[in-house]
Enzyme design. Structure first.
Site, PDB file in Angstrom:
ATOM      1  CB  ALA A   1       3.107  -4.507   7.780  1.00 27.10           C
ATOM      2  CE  LYS A   2       7.200 -11.071   5.192  1.00 31.57           C
ATOM      3  NZ  LYS A   2       7.903 -10.333   6.282  1.00 31.57           N
ATOM      4  NE  ARG A   3      -1.139  -5.021   8.363  1.00 30.18           N
ATOM      5  CZ  ARG A   3      -0.366  -5.347   9.397  1.00 30.18           C
ATOM      6  NH1 ARG A   3       0.556  -6.280   9.263  1.00 30.18           N
ATOM      7  NH2 ARG A   3      -0.515  -4.744  10.574  1.00 30.18           N
TER       8      ARG A   3
END
Length: 289
Positions: free
Chosen positions: A97-99
């Site tokens: 999700a590369k938050r």
């Protein structure tokens, strides 16, 4: 979640099943190639077929959250179902999700993807450190408390990545900086501090593209010292083989979890097992030989 930290569980899974992570990336074109509609129902059929076919056969799955989110709430519900199905199959899940954000917002992302009881919480999460590594503190703390892991973007293979990752910093606020270190080297140094003393691997890994060539050396990024897993997208369809992996990772190869998506998924529902087995064999040869 587990008394065993993520790094130890991943190391065991890589030993048992090979150093391969299969991405679950339900592109519209892949759904079409599988004869499925580009909607939440097609998404569900596609994703659960992958889990049913490969659960217990590979070290990890890596569902790309964006391809679920584009279908709205029904797509997010499918992602929750995929995470639960992978857990039931005994296969680790890295939610891609590369938050990355600051303060309470990062705390909310951490609760969504790392908290016990959250249906979106897999075994690990990809995160973006480009608001400063310290902005990830809520995720770092919650992952450690729940036995989950993080994969921090470090050296990616997209052509724009060098604009930030190869840049040099004069900030003297932490380890690995103050001497013109690159941003990538700083990220690796911060991960190394968090993983200090962990065996066999720490739980804070890095995302390092399999096709970056000699970028780690060029940026002074010490991948061996990280003492954590190195998630390597780009194996297979994107062209990274044994030579490319040796160049990119050198002595850190045994910590690499190769990620393959299209090369496996393009085989279709009837060819998944054979394609994954071939990818596992190639990854073992390239990284453990």
């Amino acid at each position: 979640m587990s008394a065993r930290p993520f790094g130890a569980r991943l190391a065991a899974a890589m030993d048992d099943h090979g150093p391969l992570c299969v991405g679950i990336d339900p592109h519209a074109s892949l759904l079409r190639d599988w004869g499925l509609p580009d909607d939440a129902d097609g998404l569900r059929t596609f994703s659960l077929r992958v889990v049913d076919a490969l659960g217990g056969r590979v070290a990890a799955f890596k569902p790309q959250a964006a391809f679920f989110e584009r279908h709205g709430s029904r797509g997010v519900a499918v992602l929750e179902e995929v995470i639960a199905a992978a857990r039931a199959a005994g296969t680790l899940t890295i939610v891609d999700a590369k938050r990355g954000d600051i303060g309470s917002t990062m705390g909310a992302y951490a609760e969504a993807f790392l908290a016990d009881g959250s249906p979106l919480a897999g075994d690990a999460l990809t995160v973006s450190p480009y608001l400063g590594f310290g902005s990830l503190d809520p995720a770092v703390e919650l992952a450690a408390a729940t036995g989950r892991g993080l994969f921090v973007l470090c050296l990616t293979s997209n052509k724009e990545g060098h604009e930030v990752q190869h840049a040099r910093t004069t900030d003297a606020s932490g380890p690995g900086v103050g001497d013109g270190s690159t941003v990538a080297a700083l990220m690796a140094a911060r991960a190394a501090v968090l993983n200090a003393g962990a065996e066999p691997l720490g739980s804070v890994g890095l995302v390092v593209g399999a096709t970056i060539g000699g970028a780690a050396t060029a940026t002074g990024t010490d991948l061996v010292a990280v003492n954590g897993p190195l998630l390597a997208p780009g194996v297979g369809a994107q062209g990274a083989g044994e030579r490319e992996l040796a160049t990119a990772f050198g002595a850190a190869r045994r910590a690499v979890l190769a990620s393959s998506s299209r090369a496996v998924l393009a085989a279709g529902p009837d060819g998944l097992v054979a394609a994954a087995d071939a990818a596992v064999s190639e990854a073992r040869s390239a990284l453990r030989g």
